[in-house]
Design an enzyme around this catalytic site. Structure first.
Site, PDB file in Angstrom:
ATOM      1  N   ARG A 299      -9.783  14.907  40.871  1.00 30.79           N
ATOM      2  CA  ARG A 299     -11.120  14.307  40.927  1.00 30.79           C
ATOM      3  C   ARG A 299     -11.679  14.163  39.518  1.00 30.79           C
ATOM      4  NH1 ARG A 299     -13.779  17.554  46.127  1.00 30.79           N
ATOM      5  NH2 ARG A 299     -12.068  17.071  47.556  1.00 30.79           N
TER       6      ARG A 299
ATOM      7  N   ARG B 129     -15.187  23.859  39.116  1.00 26.02           N
ATOM      8  CA  ARG B 129     -15.211  22.397  39.180  1.00 26.02           C
ATOM      9  C   ARG B 129     -14.152  21.853  38.224  1.00 26.02           C
ATOM     10  NH1 ARG B 129     -19.254  19.629  41.600  1.00 26.02           N
ATOM     11  NH2 ARG B 129     -20.590  21.463  41.546  1.00 26.02           N
TER      12      ARG B 129
ATOM     13  N   GLU C  78     -20.049  26.926  47.824  1.00 22.83           N
ATOM     14  CA  GLU C  78     -19.198  26.242  48.809  1.00 22.83           C
ATOM     15  C   GLU C  78     -17.720  26.487  48.545  1.00 22.83           C
ATOM     16  OE1 GLU C  78     -17.439  21.901  49.707  1.00 22.83           O
ATOM     17  OE2 GLU C  78     -19.365  21.949  48.669  1.00 22.83           O
TER      18      GLU C  78
ATOM     19  N   SER D  82     -15.720  22.674  53.459  1.00 26.32           N
ATOM     20  CA  SER D  82     -16.645  21.729  54.073  1.00 26.32           C
ATOM     21  C   SER D  82     -15.924  21.095  55.249  1.00 26.32           C
ATOM     22  CB  SER D  82     -17.057  20.660  53.051  1.00 26.32           C
ATOM     23  OG  SER D  82     -18.139  19.900  53.521  1.00 26.32           O
TER      24      SER D  82
ATOM     25  N   ARG E 207     -11.057  28.105  44.598  1.00 24.17           N
ATOM     26  CA  ARG E 207     -12.309  28.815  44.865  1.00 24.17           C
ATOM     27  C   ARG E 207     -12.052  30.119  45.615  1.00 24.17           C
ATOM     28  NH1 ARG E 207     -17.502  24.801  45.204  1.00 24.17           N
ATOM     29  NH2 ARG E 207     -16.946  23.590  43.348  1.00 24.17           N
TER      30      ARG E 207
END
Length: 428
Positions: A264, A279, A351, A354, A393
């Site tokens: 990403r 991130r 988070e 999701s 994560r």
């Protein structure tokens, strides 16, 4: 992708859903395009019918030996007009499709109202955050202290938002991914019963369109020189397994999972989570995807979320589940549950998964349908996706929640077989 017929039936409801996302109304503009497209198609069909009648007259005239030159000139002019009308109908159809593709999914009626993530509704919590008798470290402090994380080397070879993992930390990342796959592919009730897939990491534009990353989120993706795209999540290839297919309803639900690298660009994330691994441009993630009959997707959504929660419970990570409000639900989702892991180094829930029900939004973009036995008609499937969970994560959560005062990190019992039996890493 939206069905224009639904918008014709309930334009006000469509705009209300957009308003709940903080978006401007669009129904009137869409219906105007739709009306002009349909008028153009009607004119085109009428002109074709008139040309057919004229062709019949020309044939009759020629059959009688009469001069048909005037009729032929009329037919030629009519042919040009028909071509223009056909092109106009196609232009309006393409414009309508483009406008529909740019709009987010219709929100489920149960989605809570809200203007930002601050309005998300907490549904439940699991586990109690540990009471540290010392100031807990953040994951990058633990990793850098032991020489397990090398951001500088990653920066020299790849730039910002990359990390090199070494030794026990590299092994822990591998162990987490393998543990999650085994968990999700295992038989029920302990496992999720998902089928493991090893998908392509490069996909065509149509695949990203099918799962709604394109055209709206092109800047968030990495594109290769030959027109392919690196996957931002295994949701893309896993969901596209059913594109342009008609599935037997008796074979549903279809549940698949994959452990893949994800890529990403993190466009718009400047200044956010710049230290550590929260991130990254490249990270590992286990993805869960379900394809269901429309009437089963709500139950499947709850089931998928429970599968992701089970991973954190096994890793002894406290977490909470939140129901995202209208303004925070992703573009392609009708409803989303986020699972947020407790990170003691930050003193916050972040988070880690999701889980979204997209209903038939993606299926329409992919033309993915199902048919019941003995039925002629088909209907669009419902698609769901969820992180099961983000490996990087989870690595952060294990480091921070299981850190010890002597600087070592305890390995959760369920993870130790994947670590060669190690009970802790970094022991002095």
């Amino acid at each position: 992708m939206h069905d224009i017929r639904r918008i014709r039936e309930d334009a006000a409801g469509f705009d209300r859903s957009l308003a709940r996302r903080g978006a401007a109304p669009a129904a009137d503009a869409l219906l105007d395009l739709d009306q002009r497209r349909r008028a153009s198609l009607t004119a085109f069909e009428q002109m074709q019918s008139a040309r057919n009648a004229l062709s019949k007259r020309i044939g009759q005239a020629k059959g009688k030996g009469e001069d048909a030159s005037v009729l032929l000139e009329e037919a030629s002019a009519m042919g040009n007009a028909i071509a223009r009308e056909e092109a106009e109908a196609a232009r309006l159809g393409a414009a309508l499709d483009e406008a529909l593709a740019a709009l987010p999914n219709t929100l489920d009626a149960t989605v809570p109202d809200g203007a930002s993530e601050a309005d998300n509704v907490e549904l439940r919590r699991w586990g109690t955050p540990r009471d540290f008798p010392w100031q807990p470290l953040q994951h990058f402090e633990i990793g850098e202290r032991h020489g397990w994380m090398d951001v500088e080397a990653a920066g020299r070879m790849a730039g910002a938002r990359f990390t090199v993992l070494k030794g026990p930390l590299a092994r822990l990342e591998r162990a987490l991914g393998q543990f999650m796959l085994d968990r999700h592919t295992g038989p029920e009730p302990e496992g999720g019963g998902y089928t493991e897939v090893s998908p392509p990491l490069l996909v065509r534009e149509a695949a990203l369109f099918g799962t709604n990353q394109l055209p709206k989120f092109a800047e968030d993706q990495f594109r290769t020189t030959d027109g392919r795209w690196l996957i931002p999540t295994a949701e893309v290839p896993l969901t596209n397994l059913v594109r342009e297919s008609v599935l037997d309803e008796a074979a549903l639900p279809m549940r698949v999972t994959a452990l893949t690298p994800c890529f990403r660009s993190e466009a718009g994330a400047a200044g956010r989570d710049t230290r550590g691994m929260l991130r990254q441009h490249q990270f590992m993630k286990v993805e869960l995807v379900s394809i269901t009959r429309p009437e089963d997707s709500d139950d499947e959504h709850a089931r998928m979320t429970a599968c992701a929660e089970a991973v954190l419970q096994a890793l002894e990570i406290p977490y909470r589940v939140v129901d995202l409000c209208g303004a925070d639900v992703g573009f392609g989702a009708a409803r989303t549950f986020d699972i947020e892991a407790w990170l003691p180094g930050q003193g916050a829930y972040r988070e880690i998964s999701s889980c979204s029900n997209c209903r038939d939004f993606q299926a329409r973009r992919m033309d993915a349908r199902c048919r019941a036995a003995g039925q002629k008609g088909t209907r669009f499937v419902h698609t769901l996706n969820g992180s099961g969970v983000a490996v990087g994560r989870a690595l952060i959560a294990v480091l921070e929640n299981h850190q010890q005062e002597d600087g070592s990190v305890a390995i959760p019992a369920r993870l130790r077989p994947y670590m060669g039996g190690l009970a802790r890493i970094g022991a002095p």
